[in-house]
Design a protein around this motif. Structure first.
Motif, PDB file in Angstrom:
ATOM      1  N   PHE A 117       9.037  -8.798  11.058  1.00 47.54           N
ATOM      2  CA  PHE A 117       8.002  -8.956   9.694  1.00 47.54           C
ATOM      3  C   PHE A 117       7.796  -7.698   8.871  1.00 47.54           C
ATOM      4  O   PHE A 117       7.794  -7.296   7.504  1.00 47.54           O
ATOM      5  CB  PHE A 117       6.684  -9.524   9.858  1.00 47.54           C
ATOM      6  CG  PHE A 117       5.222  -9.681   9.115  1.00 47.54           C
ATOM      7  CD1 PHE A 117       5.071 -11.211   9.027  1.00 47.54           C
ATOM      8  CD2 PHE A 117       4.301  -9.110   9.395  1.00 47.54           C
ATOM      9  CE1 PHE A 117       4.433 -11.336   7.672  1.00 47.54           C
ATOM     10  CE2 PHE A 117       3.669  -9.127   8.031  1.00 47.54           C
ATOM     11  CZ  PHE A 117       3.365 -10.134   7.815  1.00 47.54           C
ATOM     12  N   GLY A 118       7.572  -6.575   9.678  1.00 48.09           N
ATOM     13  CA  GLY A 118       7.074  -5.609   8.931  1.00 48.09           C
ATOM     14  C   GLY A 118       8.115  -5.030   8.056  1.00 48.09           C
ATOM     15  O   GLY A 118       8.073  -4.615   7.089  1.00 48.09           O
ATOM     16  N   VAL A 119       9.582  -5.094   8.941  1.00 49.82           N
ATOM     17  CA  VAL A 119      10.693  -4.384   7.766  1.00 49.82           C
ATOM     18  C   VAL A 119      11.095  -5.114   6.905  1.00 49.82           C
ATOM     19  O   VAL A 119      11.716  -4.418   6.117  1.00 49.82           O
ATOM     20  CB  VAL A 119      11.976  -4.453   8.988  1.00 49.82           C
ATOM     21  CG1 VAL A 119      13.328  -3.798   8.150  1.00 49.82           C
ATOM     22  CG2 VAL A 119      12.003  -3.272   9.959  1.00 49.82           C
ATOM     23  N   GLY A 120      10.945  -6.103   7.072  1.00 50.68           N
ATOM     24  CA  GLY A 120      10.744  -7.423   5.449  1.00 50.68           C
ATOM     25  C   GLY A 120       9.708  -6.967   4.927  1.00 50.68           C
ATOM     26  O   GLY A 120       9.970  -6.356   3.288  1.00 50.68           O
ATOM     27  N   ALA A 121       8.998  -6.406   4.809  1.00 49.15           N
ATOM     28  CA  ALA A 121       7.639  -5.916   4.328  1.00 49.15           C
ATOM     29  C   ALA A 121       7.878  -5.298   3.761  1.00 49.15           C
ATOM     30  O   ALA A 121       7.617  -4.776   2.002  1.00 49.15           O
ATOM     31  CB  ALA A 121       6.228  -5.780   4.851  1.00 49.15           C
ATOM     32  N   TYR A 122       8.512  -3.906   4.671  1.00 50.37           N
ATOM     33  CA  TYR A 122       9.139  -2.966   3.765  1.00 50.37           C
ATOM     34  C   TYR A 122      10.309  -2.277   2.748  1.00 50.37           C
ATOM     35  O   TYR A 122      10.364  -1.911   2.219  1.00 50.37           O
ATOM     36  CB  TYR A 122       8.828  -1.649   5.252  1.00 50.37           C
ATOM     37  CG  TYR A 122       7.863  -0.204   5.608  1.00 50.37           C
ATOM     38  CD1 TYR A 122       7.388   0.186   5.119  1.00 50.37           C
ATOM     39  CD2 TYR A 122       7.089  -1.393   7.021  1.00 50.37           C
ATOM     40  CE1 TYR A 122       6.202   0.868   5.514  1.00 50.37           C
ATOM     41  CE2 TYR A 122       5.689  -0.505   6.740  1.00 50.37           C
ATOM     42  CZ  TYR A 122       5.461   0.478   6.557  1.00 50.37           C
ATOM     43  OH  TYR A 122       4.049   1.148   6.786  1.00 50.37           O
ATOM     44  N   ALA A 123      11.345  -3.298   3.657  1.00 46.10           N
ATOM     45  CA  ALA A 123      12.135  -3.730   2.334  1.00 46.10           C
ATOM     46  C   ALA A 123      11.890  -3.760   1.414  1.00 46.10           C
ATOM     47  O   ALA A 123      12.031  -3.386  -0.133  1.00 46.10           O
ATOM     48  CB  ALA A 123      13.476  -4.285   3.435  1.00 46.10           C
ATOM     49  N   ALA A 124      11.241  -5.230   1.289  1.00 48.31           N
ATOM     50  CA  ALA A 124      10.741  -5.266  -0.714  1.00 48.31           C
ATOM     51  C   ALA A 124      10.004  -4.564  -0.978  1.00 48.31           C
ATOM     52  O   ALA A 124       9.751  -4.097  -2.006  1.00 48.31           O
ATOM     53  CB  ALA A 124      10.024  -7.059  -0.379  1.00 48.31           C
ATOM     54  N   GLY A 125       8.748  -4.330  -0.096  1.00 52.25           N
ATOM     55  CA  GLY A 125       7.736  -2.525  -0.539  1.00 52.25           C
ATOM     56  C   GLY A 125       8.569  -1.861  -1.830  1.00 52.25           C
ATOM     57  O   GLY A 125       8.331  -1.100  -2.385  1.00 52.25           O
TER      58      GLY A 125
ATOM     59  N   ALA B 207       9.056 -13.642   5.334  1.00 51.84           N
ATOM     60  CA  ALA B 207       7.136 -13.752   5.716  1.00 51.84           C
ATOM     61  C   ALA B 207       6.269 -11.618   5.446  1.00 51.84           C
ATOM     62  O   ALA B 207       5.682 -11.700   4.234  1.00 51.84           O
ATOM     63  CB  ALA B 207       6.481 -14.142   6.691  1.00 51.84           C
ATOM     64  N   GLY B 208       7.253 -11.187   5.982  1.00 48.37           N
ATOM     65  CA  GLY B 208       6.614 -10.013   5.500  1.00 48.37           C
ATOM     66  C   GLY B 208       6.663  -9.562   3.618  1.00 48.37           C
ATOM     67  O   GLY B 208       6.238  -9.038   3.458  1.00 48.37           O
ATOM     68  N   ALA B 209       8.026  -9.886   3.542  1.00 48.01           N
ATOM     69  CA  ALA B 209       8.330  -9.523   1.702  1.00 48.01           C
ATOM     70  C   ALA B 209       6.913 -10.173   1.092  1.00 48.01           C
ATOM     71  O   ALA B 209       6.830  -9.346   0.198  1.00 48.01           O
ATOM     72  CB  ALA B 209       9.611 -10.158   1.665  1.00 48.01           C
ATOM     73  N   LEU B 210       6.936 -11.330   0.878  1.00 47.56           N
ATOM     74  CA  LEU B 210       5.528 -11.966   0.294  1.00 47.56           C
ATOM     75  C   LEU B 210       4.363 -11.490   1.070  1.00 47.56           C
ATOM     76  O   LEU B 210       3.031 -11.578  -0.180  1.00 47.56           O
ATOM     77  CB  LEU B 210       5.423 -13.940   0.998  1.00 47.56           C
ATOM     78  CG  LEU B 210       6.789 -14.332   0.804  1.00 47.56           C
ATOM     79  CD1 LEU B 210       6.695 -15.488   1.076  1.00 47.56           C
ATOM     80  CD2 LEU B 210       6.947 -15.094  -0.656  1.00 47.56           C
ATOM     81  N   ALA B 211       4.126 -10.951   2.493  1.00 50.33           N
ATOM     82  CA  ALA B 211       2.852 -10.386   2.644  1.00 50.33           C
ATOM     83  C   ALA B 211       2.829  -8.895   2.095  1.00 50.33           C
ATOM     84  O   ALA B 211       1.505  -8.797   1.065  1.00 50.33           O
ATOM     85  CB  ALA B 211       2.762 -10.242   3.638  1.00 50.33           C
ATOM     86  N   ALA B 212       4.125  -8.127   1.512  1.00 48.67           N
ATOM     87  CA  ALA B 212       3.828  -6.776   0.354  1.00 48.67           C
ATOM     88  C   ALA B 212       3.350  -7.180  -0.617  1.00 48.67           C
ATOM     89  O   ALA B 212       2.694  -6.145  -1.487  1.00 48.67           O
ATOM     90  CB  ALA B 212       5.456  -6.053   0.640  1.00 48.67           C
ATOM     91  N   ILE B 213       4.015  -8.119  -1.050  1.00 45.20           N
ATOM     92  CA  ILE B 213       3.246  -8.602  -2.742  1.00 45.20           C
ATOM     93  C   ILE B 213       2.220  -9.258  -2.465  1.00 45.20           C
ATOM     94  O   ILE B 213       1.784  -8.832  -3.584  1.00 45.20           O
ATOM     95  CB  ILE B 213       4.571  -9.841  -3.297  1.00 45.20           C
ATOM     96  CG1 ILE B 213       6.534  -8.841  -2.993  1.00 45.20           C
ATOM     97  CG2 ILE B 213       4.047 -10.270  -4.879  1.00 45.20           C
ATOM     98  CD1 ILE B 213       7.480 -10.268  -3.376  1.00 45.20           C
TER      99      ILE B 213
END
Length: 327
Positions: free
Chosen positions: A77-85, A237-243
């Motif tokens: 979840f976190g890595v997906g968020a950071y990658a997109a972010g 899901a993490g990427a959507l959270a970052a956006i």
């Protein structure tokens, strides 16, 4: 006779309804989620239910359908968020490039972690995934582009441009519908996977791993592929959270985020298709309501969770399906 027939009809009607829901589970899920922003007062909470429900769907592939408890899914979840972010904030990448990149990075991480953890079982699997996730936490914390303790800021996506359509993500309703489109596509993919022979093998491993191996299935390969798919969904899901938040906090990689998704699946119903969204809705609404009244909202939330565990042992949605034989 007529009264008897009416009674039989009353008993059979819910079963037929849930049978239809099971057959058209993606459509039924999307229709319920489509109405969600108008059923709860806070559209930001509705968007979070979408995000954490998808996070729960990814986790549920391993926990609910395969029967393996992981305490390391915060890493995906976190890595997906950071990658997109990082791609959006630092590289100026568009959203349509950042989302698949987050899925890819989280999937690769899940492959690496799975190769190390997948041969362990039970509590050992849970502890190995927890340890590996903590390693990921500290690696990201030290990564220069992550922002360290302050997290990542500037993940700004104001508009989504599609052929003949521009979606304003500053409008809460438009943002919710845009996120719902992504979640619906993910649910369709998950449903197809679960209905495939691969999905049958995953559930067979949960029921009897030794028999599944005796039937000629490559159990380790199946576990690994399910783990990778689970990680990729959690990364999305993490990427959507970052956006959604326009930022990424380092806490998204913390073990508490792993514990949160376990709670979501237990509340909603492990091994059920729509259960993670029910669990996410319960958890986030309880948090939203009680945190307005008291800073000790966890005390009341804990008491409510105990009630659900005692009276809904298979989760709220799981218990409903069991009672109506709809599962």
């Amino acid at each position: 006779m007529n009264a008897h027939s009416d009674a039989l009809y009353d008993v059979a009607a819910p079963r037929r309804t849930f049978a239809h829901i099971r057959t058209h589970r993606v459509l039924a899920s999307v229709l319920v989620l489509l109405a969600l922003p108008w059923l709860i007062p806070n559209q930001s909470v509705a968007t979070n239910i979408l995000i954490y429900g998808l996070y729960g769907v990814g986790f549920n592939l391993v926990f609910g359908y395969m029967g393996m408890l992981s305490f390391g899914h915060a890493a995906f979840f976190g890595v997906g968020a950071y990658a997109a972010g990082i791609l959006i904030a630092q590289a100026g990448a568009p959203w349509w490039a950042a989302l698949p990149a987050a899925v890819l990075v989280a999937g690769v991480l899940a492959l690496a972690m799975g190769l190390l953890a997948i041969r362990t079982r039970g509590i050992y699997f849970a502890m190995v995934t927890l340890a590996l996730a903590q390693c990921v936490y500290f690696l990201v914390y030290q990564f220069p582009l992550s922002g360290g303790e302050n997290g990542l800021r500037g993940v700004n996506v104001a508009q989504v441009h599609l052929p003949g359509l521009t979606v304003d993500l500053l409008d809460p309703t438009a943002k919710y519908l845009a996120f719902l489109a992504v979640v619906a596509a993910a649910l369709l993919a998950v449903s197809r996977v679960l209905a495939s022979p691969f999905g049958g093998a995953v559930e067979a491993i949960r029921e009897n791993e030794a028999r599944t191996r005796a039937c000629g299935f490559n159990v380790e390969h199946t576990k690994l592929m399910a783990f990778v798919l689970s990680g990729a969904l959690c990364g999305l899901a993490g990427a959507l959270a970052a956006i959604h938040l326009s930022s990424v906090a380092i806490e998204s990689l913390h073990y508490e985020t792993s514990g949160l998704v376990v709670m979501i699946c237990l509340l909603g119903g492990m091994g059920t298709f729509f259960g993670p969204f029910v669990g996410a809705a319960l958890f986030l609404l309880i948090q939203d309501v009680f945190s307005l009244w008291t800073e000790h909202w966890q005390l009341y939330a804990g008491a409510i969770f105990m009630f659900f565990v005692l009276f809904f042992p298979k989760g709220v949605w799981g218990t409903i399906l069991e009672k109506t034989h709809g599962r």
